[in-house]
Design a protein around this motif. Structure first.
Motif, mmCIF file in Angstrom:
data_model
loop_
_atom_site.group_PDB
_atom_site.id
_atom_site.type_symbol
_atom_site.label_atom_id
_atom_site.label_comp_id
_atom_site.label_asym_id
_atom_site.label_seq_id
_atom_site.Cartn_x
_atom_site.Cartn_y
_atom_site.Cartn_z
ATOM 1 N N ILE A 1 20.500 -61.479 -2.839
ATOM 2 C CA ILE A 1 19.287 -61.357 -2.896
ATOM 3 C C ILE A 1 18.688 -60.896 -1.596
ATOM 4 O O ILE A 1 18.952 -61.804 -0.561
ATOM 5 C CB ILE A 1 18.025 -62.430 -2.936
ATOM 6 N N GLY A 2 18.506 -59.863 -0.730
ATOM 7 C CA GLY A 2 18.441 -59.281 0.448
ATOM 8 C C GLY A 2 19.751 -59.372 1.442
ATOM 9 O O GLY A 2 21.313 -59.271 0.723
ATOM 10 N N GLY B 1 20.606 -59.513 5.181
ATOM 11 C CA GLY B 1 20.439 -59.420 6.282
ATOM 12 C C GLY B 1 22.135 -59.588 6.840
ATOM 13 O O GLY B 1 23.448 -59.604 5.604
ATOM 14 N N GLY C 1 23.388 -63.078 6.214
ATOM 15 C CA GLY C 1 23.823 -63.975 5.237
ATOM 16 C C GLY C 1 23.816 -63.310 3.894
ATOM 17 O O GLY C 1 25.630 -63.249 3.351
ATOM 18 N N GLU D 1 17.349 -54.797 -2.382
ATOM 19 C CA GLU D 1 17.118 -55.567 -0.786
ATOM 20 C C GLU D 1 14.505 -54.822 -1.300
ATOM 21 O O GLU D 1 15.002 -53.884 -1.063
ATOM 22 C CB GLU D 1 16.980 -54.883 0.093
ATOM 23 N N MET D 2 14.044 -55.539 -0.952
ATOM 24 C CA MET D 2 12.751 -55.388 -1.151
ATOM 25 C C MET D 2 12.175 -54.232 -0.127
ATOM 26 O O MET D 2 11.498 -53.497 0.318
ATOM 27 C CB MET D 2 11.561 -55.859 -0.673
ATOM 28 N N TYR E 1 7.656 -63.442 12.568
ATOM 29 C CA TYR E 1 8.227 -61.691 12.665
ATOM 30 C C TYR E 1 9.821 -62.167 11.620
ATOM 31 O O TYR E 1 10.450 -62.863 12.194
ATOM 32 C CB TYR E 1 8.160 -61.740 13.757
ATOM 33 N N GLY F 1 18.483 -56.101 7.105
ATOM 34 C CA GLY F 1 17.377 -57.447 7.594
ATOM 35 C C GLY F 1 16.793 -57.049 8.673
ATOM 36 O O GLY F 1 16.523 -55.485 9.635
ATOM 37 N N LEU G 1 11.711 -53.247 18.650
ATOM 38 C CA LEU G 1 10.918 -53.735 17.781
ATOM 39 C C LEU G 1 11.093 -52.776 16.070
ATOM 40 O O LEU G 1 10.840 -53.747 15.162
ATOM 41 C CB LEU G 1 9.671 -54.336 17.875
ATOM 42 N N HIS H 1 13.214 -52.603 -3.529
ATOM 43 C CA HIS H 1 13.009 -53.868 -4.901
ATOM 44 C C HIS H 1 12.840 -55.020 -4.441
ATOM 45 O O HIS H 1 13.878 -55.746 -3.903
ATOM 46 C CB HIS H 1 14.590 -53.448 -5.509
ATOM 47 N N VAL I 1 13.093 -59.229 -5.657
ATOM 48 C CA VAL I 1 13.027 -59.999 -7.218
ATOM 49 C C VAL I 1 11.865 -61.176 -6.793
ATOM 50 O O VAL I 1 11.532 -61.482 -5.524
ATOM 51 C CB VAL I 1 14.537 -61.587 -6.233
ATOM 52 N N LEU J 1 10.228 -68.084 -2.483
ATOM 53 C CA LEU J 1 11.317 -68.271 -3.776
ATOM 54 C C LEU J 1 12.008 -69.606 -4.114
ATOM 55 O O LEU J 1 11.598 -69.552 -5.464
ATOM 56 C CB LEU J 1 12.934 -67.093 -4.153
ATOM 57 N N GLY K 1 19.416 -67.979 6.166
ATOM 58 C CA GLY K 1 19.368 -68.878 8.122
ATOM 59 C C GLY K 1 18.248 -70.321 7.620
ATOM 60 O O GLY K 1 17.787 -70.905 8.075
ATOM 61 N N ILE L 1 24.289 -67.987 11.766
ATOM 62 C CA ILE L 1 23.993 -67.397 10.621
ATOM 63 C C ILE L 1 25.282 -67.127 9.890
ATOM 64 O O ILE L 1 24.947 -66.913 8.869
ATOM 65 C CB ILE L 1 22.847 -66.509 10.181
HETATM 66 P P1 FDA Z 1 17.287 -61.638 7.392
HETATM 67 O O1 FDA Z 1 15.667 -62.264 7.803
HETATM 68 O O2 FDA Z 1 18.067 -61.161 8.174
HETATM 69 O O3 FDA Z 1 17.127 -60.639 5.943
HETATM 70 C C1 FDA Z 1 16.345 -60.706 4.354
HETATM 71 C C2 FDA Z 1 16.669 -59.851 4.046
HETATM 72 O O4 FDA Z 1 15.689 -60.253 2.477
HETATM 73 C C3 FDA Z 1 15.020 -58.693 5.034
HETATM 74 O O5 FDA Z 1 16.210 -57.610 4.734
HETATM 75 C C4 FDA Z 1 13.955 -59.483 3.328
HETATM 76 O O6 FDA Z 1 13.539 -57.955 3.134
HETATM 77 C C5 FDA Z 1 14.910 -59.199 2.317
HETATM 78 N N1 FDA Z 1 14.473 -59.597 1.112
HETATM 79 C C6 FDA Z 1 13.626 -60.973 1.425
HETATM 80 N N2 FDA Z 1 12.697 -61.251 -0.018
HETATM 81 C C7 FDA Z 1 13.402 -60.531 -0.882
HETATM 82 C C8 FDA Z 1 13.165 -60.508 -2.184
HETATM 83 N N3 FDA Z 1 12.286 -61.513 -3.042
HETATM 84 N N4 FDA Z 1 14.174 -59.593 -3.084
HETATM 85 C C9 FDA Z 1 14.274 -59.485 -1.716
HETATM 86 N N5 FDA Z 1 14.619 -59.135 -0.785
HETATM 87 C C10 FDA Z 1 13.811 -59.691 -0.024
HETATM 88 N N6 FDA Z 1 17.938 -63.765 16.846
HETATM 89 C C11 FDA Z 1 19.523 -62.994 17.582
HETATM 90 O O7 FDA Z 1 20.351 -64.280 17.259
HETATM 91 N N7 FDA Z 1 20.010 -62.246 18.037
HETATM 92 C C12 FDA Z 1 18.564 -61.903 18.862
HETATM 93 O O8 FDA Z 1 18.060 -61.108 19.851
HETATM 94 C C13 FDA Z 1 17.389 -61.664 17.683
HETATM 95 N N8 FDA Z 1 16.236 -61.014 18.628
HETATM 96 C C14 FDA Z 1 14.989 -61.002 17.460
HETATM 97 C C15 FDA Z 1 13.975 -60.393 17.596
HETATM 98 C C16 FDA Z 1 12.701 -60.293 16.479
HETATM 99 C C17 FDA Z 1 11.657 -59.438 16.608
HETATM 100 C C18 FDA Z 1 13.063 -60.358 15.027
HETATM 101 C C19 FDA Z 1 12.310 -60.651 14.141
HETATM 102 C C20 FDA Z 1 13.988 -61.471 14.483
HETATM 103 C C21 FDA Z 1 14.867 -62.000 16.384
HETATM 104 N N9 FDA Z 1 16.046 -62.467 15.844
HETATM 105 C C22 FDA Z 1 16.964 -62.718 16.481
HETATM 106 C C23 FDA Z 1 16.083 -63.246 14.751
HETATM 107 C C24 FDA Z 1 17.412 -62.886 13.495
HETATM 108 O O9 FDA Z 1 17.095 -61.168 12.981
HETATM 109 C C25 FDA Z 1 17.568 -63.383 12.281
HETATM 110 O O10 FDA Z 1 16.879 -64.794 12.670
HETATM 111 C C26 FDA Z 1 18.207 -63.267 11.570
HETATM 112 O O11 FDA Z 1 17.720 -61.830 10.877
HETATM 113 C C27 FDA Z 1 17.990 -63.959 9.590
HETATM 114 O O12 FDA Z 1 19.150 -63.579 9.202
HETATM 115 P P2 FDA Z 1 19.073 -63.433 7.160
HETATM 116 O O13 FDA Z 1 20.325 -63.090 7.147
HETATM 117 O O14 FDA Z 1 19.041 -65.259 7.191
HETATM 118 O O15 FDA Z 1 17.454 -63.062 7.006
#
Ligand code: FDA
Length: 497
Positions: free
Chosen positions: A11-12, A14, A16, A35-36, A101, A108, A212, A242, A244, A291, A466, A481
């Motif tokens: 699910i997702g 990003g 992880g 991925e939503m 954000y 992701g 951004l 899609h 979940v 979730l 995360g 992460i």
């Molecule tokens: P991540 O958020 O990457 O992925 C989760 C995915 O799951 C998303 O694509 C989401 O759409 C999807 N999803 C969620 N719910 C769902 C569902 N129910 N069904 C299907 N899909 C679903 N970090 C860093 O180290 N250096 C940096 O420079 C920056 N800068 C930065 C700028 C900005 C504007 C943001 C918003 C964030 C950063 N970050 C960052 C943070 C970094 O991007 C963030 O920590 C990671 O993307 C988190 O990774 P994850 O794998 O946890 O989830």
């Protein structure tokens, strides 16, 4: 397709999720990623996949009718504007006390983030992930993550000469004159590409203010790294748009996963149920926590333990700007990719990135995103009345972050005879303390899960994003992460498959 059975569902997409998909596929397991957000592989009417930070359009925000720029004022004037509601790339998700954000789409957060790829100082790791063996992380998994992500560091000689980092050189000068350690920060942006942008030989991305709402060139998002490798195995399928909505034990074994297919205005166009032998929650700290809390409270996964939803933090994010003297211009041309920071973690609990303000005009402003050692942790809980998950973060909990950031900037202002900008976050408002870019926690390792992300009450369910990290990484989080996901998936493949 509806009714299908898959060995592993992620699910997702990003950090992880991408690590899990690649390593499972390499171990011979077929993987389906849900991925939503959108695929972000098709150009819009202007020929570009992503829109520019200066010209937000329908692509910029996740299902909003008005932009919600993190820096929402300039010279005291609000800069947000109306946009068509669309499954855009940046979600500004609003909870009671904080806006979180997040990136939406295949890749992701890697689609929208600054690409700053920072490994925490080893002396700080014990506080970041107390139950994880640091020798293994720094010997094996951090190097593996950095290689997989394509992390690199700016050429210091080019840094010293290029116009697009004048703002960062001003940041360095002011940091050093106040006695603070200045550090270069690695990034996943292609530094050679950026040199060519500056030379005018390729299409500009970082130097055109793209960040951004996505980078059209130069940035190595997960689409160019882990996900490209995962697709190349031939074992990974990805379903964008899609979402979940449920995971529950299936009658014949495995888990029934309910998935809504979305149209680009957010409407649900179909609902599907698939059965998965294993499910990896990689929806990000907020997505996974929401979730799991919902599934526990509504009876789909009632035996999840009581730690689910707890231990959420904002990585101590707080922003501010300083007004420089006229003899310290920061440059009309600013690379949107940050490359350096001020490290006052040990003495003051703050690590501040020297961030760009890529407005295209000279502002004489220095802008900073600080990561601070904020002690507050919030909890997600199910609100039966609204049918939503709430987060109990309080706006006032940012005060420790402001105090820690002030250990750097009060000193610099005193030394330089300068003041804080008061026009970037409102009318006479110094601190950007209403938001985070770095949500962490909510399904903390060795608490909500075992020490490798297993949801032990339900064999075959895992958390791998995360949400495992208890609220703070002392630096930007995605390298940690990724490294933690590499560690956990290696163990899971070795022992559970
Ligand atoms: P991540 O958020 O990457 O992925 C989760 C995915 O799951 C998303 O694509 C989401 O759409 C999807 N999803 C969620 N719910 C769902 C569902 N129910 N069904 C299907 N899909 C679903 N970090 C860093 O180290 N250096 C940096 O420079 C920056 N800068 C930065 C700028 C900005 C504007 C943001 C918003 C964030 C950063 N970050 C960052 C943070 C970094 O991007 C963030 O920590 C990671 O993307 C988190 O990774 P994850 O794998 O946890 O989830």
């Amino acid at each position: 397709a509806d009714g299908a059975r898959v060995p592993a569902l992620v699910i997702g997409t990003g950090y992880g999720g991408s690590v899990a998909a690649l390593r499972l596929a390499q171990a011979g397991v077929d993987v389906h990623m849900i991925e939503m957000g959108m695929a972000w592989d098709t150009p819009g009417p202007d020929g570009k996949i992503f829109c520019n930070t200066r010209e937000p359009d329908y692509r910029s925000y996740w299902l909003r009718t008005r932009t919600k720029a993190p820096l929402n004022y300039f010279l005291g004037f609000p800069i947000d504007r109306n946009i068509p509601r669309h499954t855009g790339i940046l979600d500004a998700e609003e909870f009671g006390g904080i806006t979180v954000y997040q990136g939406r789409g295949v890749g992701g957060g890697s689609l929208v983030n600054g690409g700053m790829a920072v490994t925490p100082k080893r002396e700080n790791f014990g506080a970041v992930l107390p139950s994880v063996n640091a020798d293994e992380m720094y010997g094996v998994y951090y190097p593996r993550a950095n290689a997989g992500l394509g992390v690199g560091t700016i050429d210091p000689a080019w840094f010293d000469s290029t116009a697009c980092y004048q703002y960062a050189r001003v940041g360095r000068k002011h940091a050093q004159r106040s006695g603070f350690p200045f550090v270069f920060v690695p990034d996943v942006y292609d530094w050679d590409y950026m040199k060519q942008e500056a030379a005018g030989t390729v299409t500009r991305s970082a130097l055109a203010g793209e960040i951004l709402y996505g980078n059209n060139h130069g940035k190595k998002s997960l689409q160019q790294t882990y996900l490209a490798q995962a697709r190349a195995t031939g074992r990974v399928a990805i379903s964008p748009l899609h979402k979940v909505t449920s995971v529950a034990p299936a009658a014949g074994g495995g888990y029934a996963v309910v998935i809504e297919q979305l149209g680009t205005t957010g409407d649900v166009t179909a609902t599907k149920t698939v059965t998965a032998d294993r499910v990896f929650f990689a929806a990000g700290s907020v997505g996974t926590s929401k979730l799991l809390v919902m599934l526990k409270a509504t009876g789909a996964l009632p035996n999840l333990n009581d730690e689910v939803g707890r231990g959420w933090g904002d990585n101590g994010n707080v922003m501010c700007g300083r007004a420089n003297h006229m003899w310290d211009p920061t440059g009309a041309l600013q690379s949107a990719i940050p490359c350096c920071g001020i490290d006052n973690w040990a003495a003051g609990g703050a690590f501040a990135e020297v961030a760009p303000l890529p407005t295209g005009i000279e502002t004489y402003a220095s802008f900073y995103l600080s990561i601070t050692n904020n002690p507050h942790r919030a909890r997600f809980s199910w609100n039966a009345a609204t049918g939503k998950v709430d987060l109990d973060w309080q706006a006032s909990w940012k005060q420790p972050s402001i105090d820690m950031a002030k250990t750097i900037f009060d000193k610099i202002n005193a030394k330089e005879g300068t003041i804080y900008r008061t026009d970037l976050f409102g009318v006479y408002k110094i601190w950007g303390d209403h938001l985070t870019y770095h949500p962490l926690g909510g399904a903390v390792l060795n608490k909500a899960t075992d020490n490798y992300g297993r949801l032990t009450a339900y064999p075959g369910l895992y958390v791998i994003d995360g949400s495992l990290i208890p609220g703070n990484t002392s630096v930007n989080p995605f390298v940690t992460i990724t490294a933690l996901a590499e560690r956990n998936i290696e163990k899971i493949i070795a022992t559970d498959l």
